[in-house]
Design an enzyme around this catalytic site. Sequence first.
Site, PDB file in Angstrom:
ATOM      1  N   ARG A  96      -1.400   0.106  -9.648  1.00 51.15           N
ATOM      2  CA  ARG A  96      -0.294  -0.816  -9.937  1.00 51.15           C
ATOM      3  C   ARG A  96      -0.815  -2.244 -10.028  1.00 51.15           C
ATOM      4  O   ARG A  96      -1.933  -2.515  -9.576  1.00 51.15           O
ATOM      5  CB  ARG A  96       0.710  -0.795  -8.764  1.00 51.15           C
ATOM      6  CG  ARG A  96       1.247   0.552  -8.429  1.00 51.15           C
ATOM      7  CD  ARG A  96       1.123   0.814  -6.911  1.00 51.15           C
ATOM      8  NE  ARG A  96       1.440   2.208  -6.623  1.00 51.15           N
ATOM      9  CZ  ARG A  96       2.668   2.657  -6.457  1.00 51.15           C
ATOM     10  NH1 ARG A  96       3.677   1.816  -6.484  1.00 51.15           N
ATOM     11  NH2 ARG A  96       2.891   3.928  -6.240  1.00 51.15           N
ATOM     12  N   ASP A 131       4.402  -4.316  -7.129  1.00 49.99           N
ATOM     13  CA  ASP A 131       3.782  -3.091  -6.608  1.00 49.99           C
ATOM     14  C   ASP A 131       4.403  -1.858  -7.255  1.00 49.99           C
ATOM     15  O   ASP A 131       3.929  -0.743  -7.049  1.00 49.99           O
ATOM     16  CB  ASP A 131       3.926  -3.008  -5.085  1.00 49.99           C
ATOM     17  CG  ASP A 131       5.375  -3.111  -4.632  1.00 49.99           C
ATOM     18  OD1 ASP A 131       6.009  -4.129  -4.937  1.00 49.99           O
ATOM     19  OD2 ASP A 131       5.875  -2.169  -3.998  1.00 49.99           O
ATOM     20  N   GLY A 148       0.816  -1.232   0.000  1.00 47.78           N
ATOM     21  CA  GLY A 148       0.000   0.000   0.000  1.00 47.78           C
ATOM     22  C   GLY A 148       0.837   1.263   0.000  1.00 47.78           C
ATOM     23  O   GLY A 148       2.067   1.225   0.101  1.00 47.78           O
ATOM     24  N   ARG A 178       3.841  13.880  -7.215  1.00 47.76           N
ATOM     25  CA  ARG A 178       3.817  13.061  -8.434  1.00 47.76           C
ATOM     26  C   ARG A 178       2.471  13.229  -9.133  1.00 47.76           C
ATOM     27  O   ARG A 178       1.454  13.435  -8.485  1.00 47.76           O
ATOM     28  CB  ARG A 178       4.007  11.591  -8.083  1.00 47.76           C
ATOM     29  CG  ARG A 178       5.251  11.323  -7.296  1.00 47.76           C
ATOM     30  CD  ARG A 178       5.646   9.880  -7.377  1.00 47.76           C
ATOM     31  NE  ARG A 178       4.774   8.977  -6.660  1.00 47.76           N
ATOM     32  CZ  ARG A 178       5.091   7.712  -6.406  1.00 47.76           C
ATOM     33  NH1 ARG A 178       6.240   7.225  -6.840  1.00 47.76           N
ATOM     34  NH2 ARG A 178       4.276   6.924  -5.752  1.00 47.76           N
ATOM     35  N   GLY A 181       2.562   3.598   1.554  1.00 50.18           N
ATOM     36  CA  GLY A 181       3.100   3.781   2.897  1.00 50.18           C
ATOM     37  C   GLY A 181       3.540   5.208   3.141  1.00 50.18           C
ATOM     38  O   GLY A 181       3.663   5.660   4.276  1.00 50.18           O
ATOM     39  N   ARG A 182       3.842   5.893   2.059  1.00 52.72           N
ATOM     40  CA  ARG A 182       4.236   7.302   2.214  1.00 52.72           C
ATOM     41  C   ARG A 182       3.807   8.137   1.021  1.00 52.72           C
ATOM     42  O   ARG A 182       4.442   9.122   0.669  1.00 52.72           O
ATOM     43  CB  ARG A 182       5.729   7.418   2.413  1.00 52.72           C
ATOM     44  CG  ARG A 182       6.512   6.719   1.313  1.00 52.72           C
ATOM     45  CD  ARG A 182       7.841   7.279   1.248  1.00 52.72           C
ATOM     46  NE  ARG A 182       8.696   6.382   0.489  1.00 52.72           N
ATOM     47  CZ  ARG A 182       9.983   6.504   0.460  1.00 52.72           C
ATOM     48  NH1 ARG A 182      10.562   7.450   1.140  1.00 52.72           N
ATOM     49  NH2 ARG A 182      10.715   5.698  -0.252  1.00 52.72           N
TER      50      ARG A 182
HETATM   51  P1  AMP Z   1       9.223   0.516  -2.617  1.00 48.02           P
HETATM   52  O1  AMP Z   1       9.997  -0.749  -2.778  1.00 48.02           O
HETATM   53  O2  AMP Z   1      10.043   1.720  -2.313  1.00 48.02           O
HETATM   54  O3  AMP Z   1       8.291   0.748  -3.739  1.00 48.02           O
HETATM   55  O4  AMP Z   1       8.321   0.352  -1.299  1.00 48.02           O
HETATM   56  C1  AMP Z   1       7.674  -0.832  -0.929  1.00 48.02           C
HETATM   57  C2  AMP Z   1       6.618  -0.536   0.088  1.00 48.02           C
HETATM   58  O5  AMP Z   1       7.174   0.100   1.229  1.00 48.02           O
HETATM   59  C3  AMP Z   1       5.507   0.374  -0.392  1.00 48.02           C
HETATM   60  O6  AMP Z   1       4.311  -0.073   0.175  1.00 48.02           O
HETATM   61  C4  AMP Z   1       5.902   1.728   0.165  1.00 48.02           C
HETATM   62  O7  AMP Z   1       4.802   2.551   0.350  1.00 48.02           O
HETATM   63  C5  AMP Z   1       6.532   1.343   1.477  1.00 48.02           C
HETATM   64  N1  AMP Z   1       7.542   2.311   1.941  1.00 48.02           N
HETATM   65  C6  AMP Z   1       8.758   2.550   1.413  1.00 48.02           C
HETATM   66  N2  AMP Z   1       9.395   3.514   2.115  1.00 48.02           N
HETATM   67  C7  AMP Z   1       8.550   3.909   3.090  1.00 48.02           C
HETATM   68  C8  AMP Z   1       8.614   4.871   4.150  1.00 48.02           C
HETATM   69  N3  AMP Z   1       9.675   5.628   4.345  1.00 48.02           N
HETATM   70  N4  AMP Z   1       7.541   4.980   4.935  1.00 48.02           N
HETATM   71  C9  AMP Z   1       6.450   4.226   4.769  1.00 48.02           C
HETATM   72  N5  AMP Z   1       6.338   3.296   3.825  1.00 48.02           N
HETATM   73  C10 AMP Z   1       7.360   3.127   2.992  1.00 48.02           C
HETATM   74 MG    MG Z   2       6.769   1.213  -4.480  1.00 54.06          MG
END
Ligand code: AMP
Ligand code: MG
Length: 560
Positions: free
Chosen positions: A231, A301, A131, A224, A133-134
Amino acid sequence: MTFKPHLASSGLDLVIKRVNPKVMPQTDSFFTNLNFDNSFTRDLPADPEERNFCRQVPGACYSRVQPVLPSNPKLVSVSKDLADSLEIDEPTLNSQRFVEVFSGKALLEDMDPFAMCYGGHQFGHWAGQLGDGRAINLGEIVTTEGQRWALQLKGAGPTPYSRRADGFAVLRSSVREYLLSEAMHYLEVPTTRALSLVTTGDEVVRDMFYDGNPKAELGAIVCRVAPTFLRFGNYQIFAARGEIEILKQITDYTLKHFFPHLGEPSKEAYVALFNEVCERTSEMIIHWMRVGFVHGVMNTDNMSILGQTIDYGPYGWLEDYDPNWTPNTTDATGRRYRFGHQGQIALWNLVQLANAWVPLIGEPEPLQKIIEDYPAKYQARWNEMMLSKLGLSQPQGDVDAELFQQLLNLLSSVETDMTLFFRGLAQLDIKTHLDSEEANKGIPKELKNSYYKEEELTAEYQQKLHLWLKDYNSRIQEEKLTQAERQTRMNRVNPKYVLRNYLAQLAIDKADKGDNSLVNELLEVLKNPYDEQPDHDEHAQKRPEWARNRPGCSMLSCSS
Ligand code: AMP
Ligand code: MG
């Protein structure tokens, strides 16, 4: 030490107590012409829980959530061209209100902020709910031309999907996402866009290489922009949970808003949708291969349903041509996401998407057929792309395969800068070179600059290059291409200006000290990647030696 491949430690409570932004009653003329139409929150089921804490969110496509109030937001850069496309007028662009809105400090009345629920396969394994997350979606606008754009803040604080992380982003990764989102657009690679980059004034702690050295860094937010941020994982999560009714709702929503030409929801429309996602994805990857982009984290994702490049994390730019290269230190052992593997990984990801859609279609066969056709179609596209990189347009089957293979062998046998090589090759008048006495006397001067190690240019290499140039020349002659024609064609598909890893790092080093000049300068230069820009030649040079092994220039982690 525990190994956390994706998330840096946060240290925050699960329930966020920080003050949320205030909705701004419209008392001024800024943003008044924007027409919000929040289809995602209107059409799809919401999480009934209103409190913002980390949890599993079943039965919903999103959770309503508010950005965290930044303490001292400052604008680093804005993409004026994109603002123009969004119909954000000049006074708004230059206003303090703009900075407030795109840092999460102020919300416009018509916004309806939310975080999406999605899942995904990370590094080949089903990871369950991930989901936003940020990422916080502010809402969608529809321009006077009818173009829908979703606006999303990345790094504006935690959501129910933040898991163990803090929901924030640091300046270094935000500069990288901001600059490349725009640069890819100008390279004509399908991509999500970036409207603005701001610093929040708040510190964010990151352990950049997960090696026990956490450091406070500057917090930043990128706004963005894309028609939608859906996705593969947005469909996978509902299939995995057996929530087939929601899977149908979100798929129908996708068809209606983003693939209306495929018709009303039906089994045939779902199959056609999958087919089109395959086509777009394959096209996107071919563009990556053309320009030398390595995504670095092709988890499901991070695969857009629109076939746009999304989630710029530990990506890298291929400097010396090496199909095995990956910029992502988290992927250094398996090299799952290496440059030369991106086509296969895209297919693997598409298979996961197909699996998610089987319950809607009732049988796997039509999807299986599309999957089986993918490799041949991908290969055909790749051949066409390679032909265009050489300025040629008349395919010759196996002869092409041989020509490309010999060329790639040359490129990988000695350290060769891919970008410089193709620009140099365009500049080199091959026939004149071969007819001249110089032909047997080493490397043509147009190509010299593309090599990293002169000592590798042995007599044997020079001989092979010579033979390849002869083969290439026969093709040029067969197509009756003049030097000028070939050069023009090649320079349209082989960029001169790309966001080399070290250039991004130089811009970050300056921005970290409060100097945003290089971010803005690169943004300008990268707007015309295929043009000669004699005043900016310093940004079209091969990677300097100091950058060979410097973190950020050749090695990146997922920490961001
Ligand atoms: P990514 O591999 O960067 O696309 O991230 C994988 C998952 O981790 C996604 O659900 C992001 O929203 C979450 N995520 C990555 N960095 C952070 C962060 N600093 N805070 C919260 N969620 C994060
Ligand atoms: Mg991501």
